[in-house]
Design an enzyme around this catalytic site. Structure first.
Site, PDB file in Angstrom:
ATOM      1  N   ASP A  14       1.511  13.717 -13.181  1.00 35.28           N
ATOM      2  CA  ASP A  14       0.575  13.733 -12.035  1.00 35.28           C
ATOM      3  C   ASP A  14      -0.058  15.112 -11.902  1.00 35.28           C
ATOM      4  O   ASP A  14       0.650  16.116 -11.830  1.00 35.28           O
ATOM      5  CB  ASP A  14       1.311  13.420 -10.722  1.00 35.28           C
ATOM      6  CG  ASP A  14       1.818  11.987 -10.655  1.00 35.28           C
ATOM      7  OD1 ASP A  14       1.453  11.180 -11.530  1.00 35.28           O
ATOM      8  OD2 ASP A  14       2.582  11.686  -9.727  1.00 35.28           O
ATOM      9  N   LYS A  41       4.886   5.003 -11.542  1.00 32.21           N
ATOM     10  CA  LYS A  41       5.747   4.190 -10.668  1.00 32.21           C
ATOM     11  C   LYS A  41       7.111   3.930 -11.300  1.00 32.21           C
ATOM     12  O   LYS A  41       8.150   4.007 -10.632  1.00 32.21           O
ATOM     13  CB  LYS A  41       5.066   2.861 -10.346  1.00 32.21           C
ATOM     14  CG  LYS A  41       3.899   2.998  -9.384  1.00 32.21           C
ATOM     15  CD  LYS A  41       3.309   1.649  -9.029  1.00 32.21           C
ATOM     16  CE  LYS A  41       2.023   1.818  -8.238  1.00 32.21           C
ATOM     17  NZ  LYS A  41       2.202   2.540  -6.980  1.00 32.21           N
ATOM     18  N   LEU A 210       6.023  -1.158   5.261  1.00 29.20           N
ATOM     19  CA  LEU A 210       5.005  -1.043   6.316  1.00 29.20           C
ATOM     20  C   LEU A 210       4.772   0.410   6.694  1.00 29.20           C
ATOM     21  O   LEU A 210       4.607   0.731   7.881  1.00 29.20           O
ATOM     22  CB  LEU A 210       5.465  -1.859   7.537  1.00 29.20           C
ATOM     23  CG  LEU A 210       5.733  -3.354   7.260  1.00 29.20           C
ATOM     24  CD1 LEU A 210       6.492  -3.987   8.415  1.00 29.20           C
ATOM     25  CD2 LEU A 210       4.421  -4.097   7.006  1.00 29.20           C
ATOM     26  N   GLY A 211       4.777   1.317   5.698  1.00 29.35           N
ATOM     27  CA  GLY A 211       4.550   2.731   5.969  1.00 29.35           C
ATOM     28  C   GLY A 211       5.560   3.258   6.972  1.00 29.35           C
ATOM     29  O   GLY A 211       6.743   2.881   6.936  1.00 29.35           O
ATOM     30  N   ARG A 213       6.170   2.485   9.825  1.00 32.72           N
ATOM     31  CA  ARG A 213       6.812   1.456  10.665  1.00 32.72           C
ATOM     32  C   ARG A 213       8.133   0.976  10.084  1.00 32.72           C
ATOM     33  O   ARG A 213       8.955   0.419  10.791  1.00 32.72           O
ATOM     34  CB  ARG A 213       5.885   0.245  10.804  1.00 32.72           C
ATOM     35  CG  ARG A 213       4.687   0.485  11.670  1.00 32.72           C
ATOM     36  CD  ARG A 213       3.965  -0.829  11.955  1.00 32.72           C
ATOM     37  NE  ARG A 213       3.003  -0.673  13.005  1.00 32.72           N
ATOM     38  CZ  ARG A 213       1.748  -0.278  12.807  1.00 32.72           C
ATOM     39  NH1 ARG A 213       1.321  -0.028  11.587  1.00 32.72           N
ATOM     40  NH2 ARG A 213       0.933  -0.127  13.826  1.00 32.72           N
ATOM     41  N   ASP A 241       7.782   4.090  -4.157  1.00 30.18           N
ATOM     42  CA  ASP A 241       8.651   4.103  -5.345  1.00 30.18           C
ATOM     43  C   ASP A 241      10.087   4.461  -4.970  1.00 30.18           C
ATOM     44  O   ASP A 241      11.041   3.874  -5.495  1.00 30.18           O
ATOM     45  CB  ASP A 241       8.124   5.113  -6.372  1.00 30.18           C
ATOM     46  CG  ASP A 241       6.792   4.681  -6.952  1.00 30.18           C
ATOM     47  OD1 ASP A 241       6.509   3.468  -6.954  1.00 30.18           O
ATOM     48  OD2 ASP A 241       6.037   5.558  -7.398  1.00 30.18           O
TER      49      ASP A 241
HETATM   50  P1  ADP Z   1       3.333   2.493  -0.418  1.00 29.58           P
HETATM   51  O1  ADP Z   1       3.482   3.980  -0.522  1.00 29.58           O
HETATM   52  O2  ADP Z   1       3.784   1.755  -1.622  1.00 29.58           O
HETATM   53  O3  ADP Z   1       2.005   2.024   0.134  1.00 29.58           O
HETATM   54  P2  ADP Z   1       4.481   2.354   2.237  1.00 29.58           P
HETATM   55  O4  ADP Z   1       3.394   3.239   2.730  1.00 29.58           O
HETATM   56  O5  ADP Z   1       4.682   1.049   2.941  1.00 29.58           O
HETATM   57  O6  ADP Z   1       4.418   2.046   0.679  1.00 29.58           O
HETATM   58  O7  ADP Z   1       5.825   3.202   2.335  1.00 29.58           O
HETATM   59  C1  ADP Z   1       7.034   2.770   1.729  1.00 29.58           C
HETATM   60  C2  ADP Z   1       8.201   3.118   2.628  1.00 29.58           C
HETATM   61  O8  ADP Z   1       8.241   4.546   2.803  1.00 29.58           O
HETATM   62  C3  ADP Z   1       8.117   2.550   4.037  1.00 29.58           C
HETATM   63  O9  ADP Z   1       8.717   1.250   4.081  1.00 29.58           O
HETATM   64  C4  ADP Z   1       8.892   3.571   4.848  1.00 29.58           C
HETATM   65  O10 ADP Z   1      10.288   3.308   4.782  1.00 29.58           O
HETATM   66  C5  ADP Z   1       8.620   4.881   4.117  1.00 29.58           C
HETATM   67  N1  ADP Z   1       7.513   5.638   4.732  1.00 29.58           N
HETATM   68  C6  ADP Z   1       6.219   5.697   4.348  1.00 29.58           C
HETATM   69  N2  ADP Z   1       5.494   6.508   5.140  1.00 29.58           N
HETATM   70  C7  ADP Z   1       6.360   6.990   6.056  1.00 29.58           C
HETATM   71  C8  ADP Z   1       6.241   7.899   7.167  1.00 29.58           C
HETATM   72  N3  ADP Z   1       5.075   8.467   7.481  1.00 29.58           N
HETATM   73  N4  ADP Z   1       7.346   8.149   7.902  1.00 29.58           N
HETATM   74  C9  ADP Z   1       8.555   7.572   7.606  1.00 29.58           C
HETATM   75  N5  ADP Z   1       8.741   6.720   6.562  1.00 29.58           N
HETATM   76  C10 ADP Z   1       7.666   6.429   5.805  1.00 29.58           C
END
Ligand code: ADP
Length: 309
Positions: A14, A41, A210-211, A213, A241
Protein backbone atom coordinates in the site's frame (compact mmCIF):
# COMPACT_ATOMS: atom_id res chain seq x y z
CA UNK A 1 -11.34 -30.40 15.71
CA UNK A 2 -8.91 -29.00 13.10
CA UNK A 3 -7.99 -25.48 14.20
CA UNK A 4 -5.75 -24.21 11.41
CA UNK A 5 -6.93 -21.30 9.29
CA UNK A 6 -5.86 -20.95 5.66
CA UNK A 7 -6.30 -17.51 4.13
CA UNK A 8 -6.12 -17.63 0.33
CA UNK A 9 -6.07 -14.24 -1.31
CA UNK A 10 -4.43 -10.99 -2.16
CA UNK A 11 -1.24 -9.34 -0.93
CA UNK A 12 -0.32 -5.79 -1.93
CA UNK A 13 2.07 -3.06 -0.99
CA UNK A 14 0.00 0.00 0.00
CA UNK A 15 1.29 3.46 -0.98
CA UNK A 16 -0.44 5.75 1.49
CA UNK A 17 -0.75 9.53 1.21
CA UNK A 18 -2.37 11.51 4.02
CA UNK A 19 -4.44 14.41 2.71
CA UNK A 20 -6.96 16.94 4.04
CA UNK A 21 -9.75 15.23 2.11
CA UNK A 22 -10.27 12.46 -0.46
CA UNK A 23 -10.08 14.03 -3.95
CA UNK A 24 -13.27 14.28 -6.02
CA UNK A 25 -13.06 13.06 -9.65
CA UNK A 26 -10.67 15.36 -11.55
CA UNK A 27 -9.44 17.07 -8.37
CA UNK A 28 -5.79 17.15 -7.21
CA UNK A 29 -5.23 17.38 -3.45
CA UNK A 30 -1.86 18.26 -1.91
CA UNK A 31 -1.04 15.55 0.63
CA UNK A 32 1.02 15.96 3.77
CA UNK A 33 2.76 12.66 4.38
CA UNK A 34 3.67 9.46 2.53
CA UNK A 35 4.55 5.91 3.62
CA UNK A 36 4.34 2.36 2.31
CA UNK A 37 2.59 -0.39 4.26
CA UNK A 38 2.07 -4.10 3.49
CA UNK A 39 -1.62 -4.62 2.65
CA UNK A 40 -4.09 -6.52 0.47
CA UNK A 41 -7.27 -7.93 1.97
CA UNK A 42 -5.93 -11.49 2.13
CA UNK A 43 -2.64 -10.58 3.80
CA UNK A 44 -4.33 -8.17 6.22
CA UNK A 45 -6.83 -10.85 7.22
CA UNK A 46 -4.07 -13.43 7.69
CA UNK A 47 -2.20 -11.07 10.05
CA UNK A 48 -5.45 -10.40 11.94
CA UNK A 49 -6.14 -14.14 12.23
CA UNK A 50 -2.80 -14.89 13.83
CA UNK A 51 -2.20 -11.68 15.82
CA UNK A 52 -5.60 -10.46 17.07
CA UNK A 53 -7.31 -13.83 16.76
CA UNK A 54 -4.47 -16.04 18.02
CA UNK A 55 -5.16 -18.90 15.58
CA UNK A 56 -2.50 -20.96 13.76
CA UNK A 57 -2.64 -19.39 10.29
CA UNK A 58 -1.22 -20.05 6.82
CA UNK A 59 -1.65 -17.92 3.74
CA UNK A 60 -1.66 -18.75 0.04
CA UNK A 61 -0.50 -15.67 -1.89
CA UNK A 62 1.13 -14.66 -5.17
CA UNK A 63 4.05 -12.25 -5.43
CA UNK A 64 5.79 -10.73 -8.44
CA UNK A 65 9.55 -10.56 -8.99
CA UNK A 66 9.99 -6.88 -8.08
CA UNK A 67 11.11 -4.89 -5.03
CA UNK A 68 7.57 -4.66 -3.66
CA UNK A 69 7.44 -8.39 -2.82
CA UNK A 70 9.98 -8.42 0.06
CA UNK A 71 8.20 -6.09 2.53
CA UNK A 72 4.97 -8.07 2.07
CA UNK A 73 6.70 -11.37 2.79
CA UNK A 74 8.59 -9.89 5.76
CA UNK A 75 5.41 -8.51 7.33
CA UNK A 76 3.55 -11.82 7.08
CA UNK A 77 6.49 -13.86 8.39
CA UNK A 78 7.08 -11.33 11.17
CA UNK A 79 3.47 -11.70 12.31
CA UNK A 80 3.85 -15.49 12.40
CA UNK A 81 1.81 -16.42 9.31
CA UNK A 82 2.98 -19.62 7.57
CA UNK A 83 3.37 -18.94 3.84
CA UNK A 84 2.54 -20.76 0.61
CA UNK A 85 3.95 -18.31 -1.94
CA UNK A 86 3.39 -18.60 -5.69
CA UNK A 87 6.14 -16.55 -7.34
CA UNK A 88 5.05 -15.07 -10.68
CA UNK A 89 7.96 -14.34 -13.02
CA UNK A 90 7.77 -11.19 -15.12
CA UNK A 91 4.76 -9.95 -13.15
CA UNK A 92 4.37 -6.98 -10.81
CA UNK A 93 3.52 -7.55 -7.17
CA UNK A 94 0.08 -6.16 -6.31
CA UNK A 95 0.01 -2.53 -5.18
CA UNK A 96 -2.67 -0.22 -3.79
CA UNK A 97 -2.77 3.58 -3.79
CA UNK A 98 -4.51 4.80 -0.66
CA UNK A 99 -5.60 8.36 0.03
CA UNK A 100 -6.18 8.77 3.75
CA UNK A 101 -8.19 11.84 4.74
CA UNK A 102 -7.98 13.74 8.02
CA UNK A 103 -11.43 12.51 9.12
CA UNK A 104 -10.32 8.83 8.88
CA UNK A 105 -12.09 8.23 5.53
CA UNK A 106 -10.15 6.71 2.63
CA UNK A 107 -10.19 6.11 -1.14
CA UNK A 108 -8.26 3.18 -2.62
CA UNK A 109 -7.14 2.12 -6.12
CA UNK A 110 -5.65 -1.39 -6.53
CA UNK A 111 -3.37 -2.73 -9.31
CA UNK A 112 -3.66 -6.50 -8.64
CA UNK A 113 -0.55 -7.70 -10.55
CA UNK A 114 0.40 -11.22 -9.40
CA UNK A 115 -2.85 -11.58 -7.41
CA UNK A 116 -4.79 -11.73 -10.68
CA UNK A 117 -2.85 -14.82 -11.75
CA UNK A 118 -3.78 -17.11 -8.86
CA UNK A 119 -5.32 -20.33 -10.17
CA UNK A 120 -7.41 -23.19 -8.72
CA UNK A 121 -4.39 -25.54 -8.74
CA UNK A 122 -2.40 -23.24 -6.44
CA UNK A 123 -4.52 -24.26 -3.42
CA UNK A 124 -2.22 -26.18 -1.03
CA UNK A 125 -3.21 -29.47 0.70
CA UNK A 126 -6.00 -28.90 3.24
CA UNK A 127 -5.15 -31.71 5.70
CA UNK A 128 -4.68 -29.43 8.76
CA UNK A 129 -7.12 -26.74 7.69
CA UNK A 130 -10.35 -26.26 9.63
CA UNK A 131 -11.34 -22.89 8.10
CA UNK A 132 -10.62 -21.32 4.72
CA UNK A 133 -11.00 -17.54 4.50
CA UNK A 134 -11.46 -16.00 1.04
CA UNK A 135 -12.01 -12.51 -0.41
CA UNK A 136 -12.74 -11.19 -3.92
CA UNK A 137 -9.39 -9.54 -4.77
CA UNK A 138 -8.35 -12.75 -6.58
CA UNK A 139 -10.07 -14.02 -9.77
CA UNK A 140 -13.67 -15.13 -9.17
CA UNK A 141 -13.32 -18.52 -10.98
CA UNK A 142 -10.33 -19.28 -8.74
CA UNK A 143 -12.22 -18.28 -5.59
CA UNK A 144 -15.13 -20.49 -6.70
CA UNK A 145 -12.85 -23.46 -7.30
CA UNK A 146 -11.09 -23.04 -3.94
CA UNK A 147 -14.40 -22.83 -2.08
CA UNK A 148 -15.73 -25.93 -3.87
CA UNK A 149 -12.60 -27.98 -3.14
CA UNK A 150 -12.48 -26.89 0.49
CA UNK A 151 -16.13 -27.69 1.04
CA UNK A 152 -15.64 -31.15 -0.46
CA UNK A 153 -12.73 -31.64 1.98
CA UNK A 154 -14.98 -30.78 4.94
CA UNK A 155 -13.36 -27.37 5.54
CA UNK A 156 -15.53 -24.47 6.80
CA UNK A 157 -15.47 -21.81 4.08
CA UNK A 158 -15.76 -18.11 4.98
CA UNK A 159 -16.04 -15.50 2.24
CA UNK A 160 -15.51 -11.79 2.74
CA UNK A 161 -17.39 -10.67 -0.38
CA UNK A 162 -15.24 -7.58 -0.93
CA UNK A 163 -14.83 -5.70 -3.18
CA UNK A 164 -18.52 -6.17 -3.99
CA UNK A 165 -19.49 -8.00 -7.17
CA UNK A 166 -22.31 -10.26 -8.28
CA UNK A 167 -21.79 -13.73 -6.83
CA UNK A 168 -22.76 -17.03 -8.46
CA UNK A 169 -25.29 -18.97 -6.35
CA UNK A 170 -22.97 -21.98 -6.37
CA UNK A 171 -20.25 -19.98 -4.61
CA UNK A 172 -22.68 -18.85 -1.92
CA UNK A 173 -23.76 -22.47 -1.57
CA UNK A 174 -20.18 -23.51 -0.79
CA UNK A 175 -19.77 -20.90 1.98
CA UNK A 176 -20.76 -21.48 5.59
CA UNK A 177 -20.06 -17.84 6.44
CA UNK A 178 -20.42 -14.66 4.41
CA UNK A 179 -18.99 -11.38 5.74
CA UNK A 180 -19.97 -8.07 4.09
CA UNK A 181 -20.22 -4.38 4.89
CA UNK A 182 -23.47 -2.48 4.27
CA UNK A 183 -22.63 -1.51 0.68
CA UNK A 184 -21.60 -5.05 -0.18
CA UNK A 185 -24.78 -6.46 1.39
CA UNK A 186 -26.94 -4.21 -0.79
CA UNK A 187 -24.93 -5.00 -3.93
CA UNK A 188 -24.91 -8.76 -3.40
CA UNK A 189 -28.43 -9.26 -2.05
CA UNK A 190 -30.04 -6.70 -4.37
CA UNK A 191 -32.32 -5.73 -1.42
CA UNK A 192 -32.85 -2.46 0.40
CA UNK A 193 -32.45 -2.64 4.16
CA UNK A 194 -30.22 -4.76 6.34
CA UNK A 195 -32.84 -7.21 7.57
CA UNK A 196 -34.09 -7.90 4.03
CA UNK A 197 -30.51 -8.26 2.79
CA UNK A 198 -29.62 -10.73 5.54
CA UNK A 199 -32.65 -12.86 4.76
CA UNK A 200 -32.00 -12.84 1.01
CA UNK A 201 -28.61 -14.55 1.27
CA UNK A 202 -28.53 -18.34 1.53
CA UNK A 203 -25.31 -18.89 3.51
CA UNK A 204 -25.87 -20.51 6.95
CA UNK A 205 -24.25 -17.46 8.60
CA UNK A 206 -24.17 -13.90 7.25
CA UNK A 207 -22.37 -11.09 9.11
CA UNK A 208 -22.77 -7.42 8.19
CA UNK A 209 -20.23 -4.90 9.50
CA UNK A 210 -21.65 -1.45 10.20
CA UNK A 211 -18.59 0.77 10.72
CA UNK A 212 -18.49 2.49 14.11
CA UNK A 213 -21.96 1.08 14.88
CA UNK A 214 -20.54 -2.46 15.13
CA UNK A 215 -22.12 -5.42 13.34
CA UNK A 216 -25.15 -7.65 13.03
CA UNK A 217 -25.53 -11.23 11.91
CA UNK A 218 -27.97 -13.94 10.98
CA UNK A 219 -26.75 -17.32 12.15
CA UNK A 220 -29.22 -19.97 11.06
CA UNK A 221 -32.55 -18.34 11.93
CA UNK A 222 -31.16 -16.29 14.82
CA UNK A 223 -30.27 -12.58 14.63
CA UNK A 224 -27.30 -11.24 16.59
CA UNK A 225 -26.30 -7.64 17.30
CA UNK A 226 -22.89 -6.47 18.49
CA UNK A 227 -22.47 -2.72 19.09
CA UNK A 228 -19.14 -1.15 18.13
CA UNK A 229 -16.48 -0.05 20.62
CA UNK A 230 -16.10 3.75 20.80
CA UNK A 231 -12.54 4.72 19.87
CA UNK A 232 -10.68 7.71 18.48
CA UNK A 233 -10.41 6.55 14.84
CA UNK A 234 -7.37 7.80 12.91
CA UNK A 235 -7.22 5.21 10.09
CA UNK A 236 -10.09 2.88 9.19
CA UNK A 237 -8.01 1.15 6.45
CA UNK A 238 -8.06 -2.52 7.27
CA UNK A 239 -10.83 -2.31 9.89
CA UNK A 240 -12.96 -4.73 7.88
CA UNK A 241 -9.98 -7.04 7.33
CA UNK A 242 -9.14 -7.07 11.03
CA UNK A 243 -12.78 -7.90 11.70
CA UNK A 244 -12.82 -10.82 9.21
CA UNK A 245 -9.52 -12.33 10.37
CA UNK A 246 -10.39 -12.06 14.05
CA UNK A 247 -13.88 -13.46 13.52
CA UNK A 248 -12.69 -16.55 11.63
CA UNK A 249 -9.80 -17.11 14.06
CA UNK A 250 -12.21 -16.91 17.00
CA UNK A 251 -14.60 -19.39 15.38
CA UNK A 252 -11.71 -21.72 14.56
CA UNK A 253 -10.70 -21.66 18.23
CA UNK A 254 -14.21 -22.78 19.16
CA UNK A 255 -15.85 -19.53 20.32
CA UNK A 256 -19.61 -19.35 19.70
CA UNK A 257 -20.83 -16.62 17.33
CA UNK A 258 -21.80 -13.96 19.93
CA UNK A 259 -18.34 -14.07 21.56
CA UNK A 260 -16.55 -14.27 18.20
CA UNK A 261 -18.43 -11.18 16.95
CA UNK A 262 -17.50 -9.30 20.12
CA UNK A 263 -13.82 -10.18 19.65
CA UNK A 264 -13.98 -9.10 16.01
CA UNK A 265 -15.61 -5.74 16.87
CA UNK A 266 -13.08 -5.04 19.62
CA UNK A 267 -10.09 -5.94 17.43
CA UNK A 268 -11.34 -3.88 14.48
CA UNK A 269 -12.07 -0.87 16.70
CA UNK A 270 -8.49 -0.99 18.02
CA UNK A 271 -7.23 -1.27 14.42
CA UNK A 272 -8.92 2.08 13.66
CA UNK A 273 -6.75 3.82 16.27
CA UNK A 274 -3.50 3.01 14.41
CA UNK A 275 -2.00 3.69 10.99
CA UNK A 276 -1.65 0.97 8.38
CA UNK A 277 -3.71 -2.11 7.61
CA UNK A 278 -1.34 -4.78 8.99
CA UNK A 279 0.63 -2.58 11.35
CA UNK A 280 -2.71 -1.48 12.84
CA UNK A 281 -3.84 -5.01 13.79
CA UNK A 282 -3.81 -5.31 17.60
CA UNK A 283 -2.38 -8.23 19.58
CA UNK A 284 -4.71 -10.74 21.24
CA UNK A 285 -3.88 -9.46 24.75
CA UNK A 286 -4.85 -5.90 23.70
CA UNK A 287 -8.19 -7.20 22.41
CA UNK A 288 -8.79 -9.10 25.65
CA UNK A 289 -7.99 -5.97 27.69
CA UNK A 290 -10.56 -3.93 25.77
CA UNK A 291 -13.14 -6.70 26.19
CA UNK A 292 -12.49 -6.89 29.92
CA UNK A 293 -12.83 -3.12 30.29
CA UNK A 294 -16.14 -3.09 28.42
CA UNK A 295 -18.35 -5.91 29.73
CA UNK A 296 -21.44 -5.09 27.65
CA UNK A 297 -23.02 -2.44 25.47
CA UNK A 298 -26.65 -1.45 24.96
CA UNK A 299 -28.02 -2.82 21.71
CA UNK A 300 -31.22 -0.74 21.42
CA UNK A 301 -29.78 1.91 19.08
CA UNK A 302 -28.18 -0.75 16.89
CA UNK A 303 -31.41 -2.77 16.80
CA UNK A 304 -33.31 0.34 15.69
CA UNK A 305 -30.73 1.06 12.96
CA UNK A 306 -30.74 -2.50 11.67
CA UNK A 307 -34.52 -2.76 11.89
CA UNK A 308 -34.43 -6.00 13.86
CA UNK A 309 -36.31 -6.09 17.16
P1 ADP B 1 -15.18 -1.94 5.89
O1 ADP B 1 -13.93 -1.26 6.36
O2 ADP B 1 -14.95 -3.28 5.29
O3 ADP B 1 -16.13 -1.06 5.10
P2 ADP B 1 -16.66 -1.36 8.31
O4 ADP B 1 -16.47 0.09 8.05
O5 ADP B 1 -18.06 -1.84 8.51
O6 ADP B 1 -15.98 -2.31 7.23
O7 ADP B 1 -15.81 -1.69 9.61
C1 ADP B 1 -15.55 -3.03 10.02
C2 ADP B 1 -15.60 -3.10 11.53
O8 ADP B 1 -14.58 -2.24 12.07
C3 ADP B 1 -16.90 -2.63 12.16
O9 ADP B 1 -17.82 -3.72 12.26
C4 ADP B 1 -16.44 -2.13 13.51
O10 ADP B 1 -16.34 -3.20 14.44
C5 ADP B 1 -15.04 -1.60 13.24
N1 ADP B 1 -15.02 -0.15 13.00
C6 ADP B 1 -14.99 0.51 11.82
N2 ADP B 1 -14.97 1.85 11.99
C7 ADP B 1 -14.98 2.04 13.33
C8 ADP B 1 -14.96 3.21 14.17
N3 ADP B 1 -14.92 4.44 13.65
N4 ADP B 1 -15.00 3.03 15.51
C9 ADP B 1 -15.04 1.78 16.06
N5 ADP B 1 -15.04 0.64 15.33
C10 ADP B 1 -15.02 0.76 13.99
Amino acid sequence: MKRGVLVAGSANLDFVVRAPHVPAPGETVLGNGFATFPGGKGANQAVACVRAGGAPTRMLLALGDDVHAAPIEASLRGAGVGLDIVRMRGTATGVAFVCLAGDGENAITVAPGANARLLPEHLPPLADVGHLLLQLETPLPTVEAWAREARRAGVQVALNAAPAQALPRSLLGDCQLLIVNEGELAAISGRQGIGAGLDALDAPAVVVTLGARGCCARVGGEYLLQPGFAVNAVDTTGAGDTFCGTLVASLSLGLPYPAALRHACAASALACTRLGAQTGVPRQDEVRRLLAARPGDATEALAAYVGIA
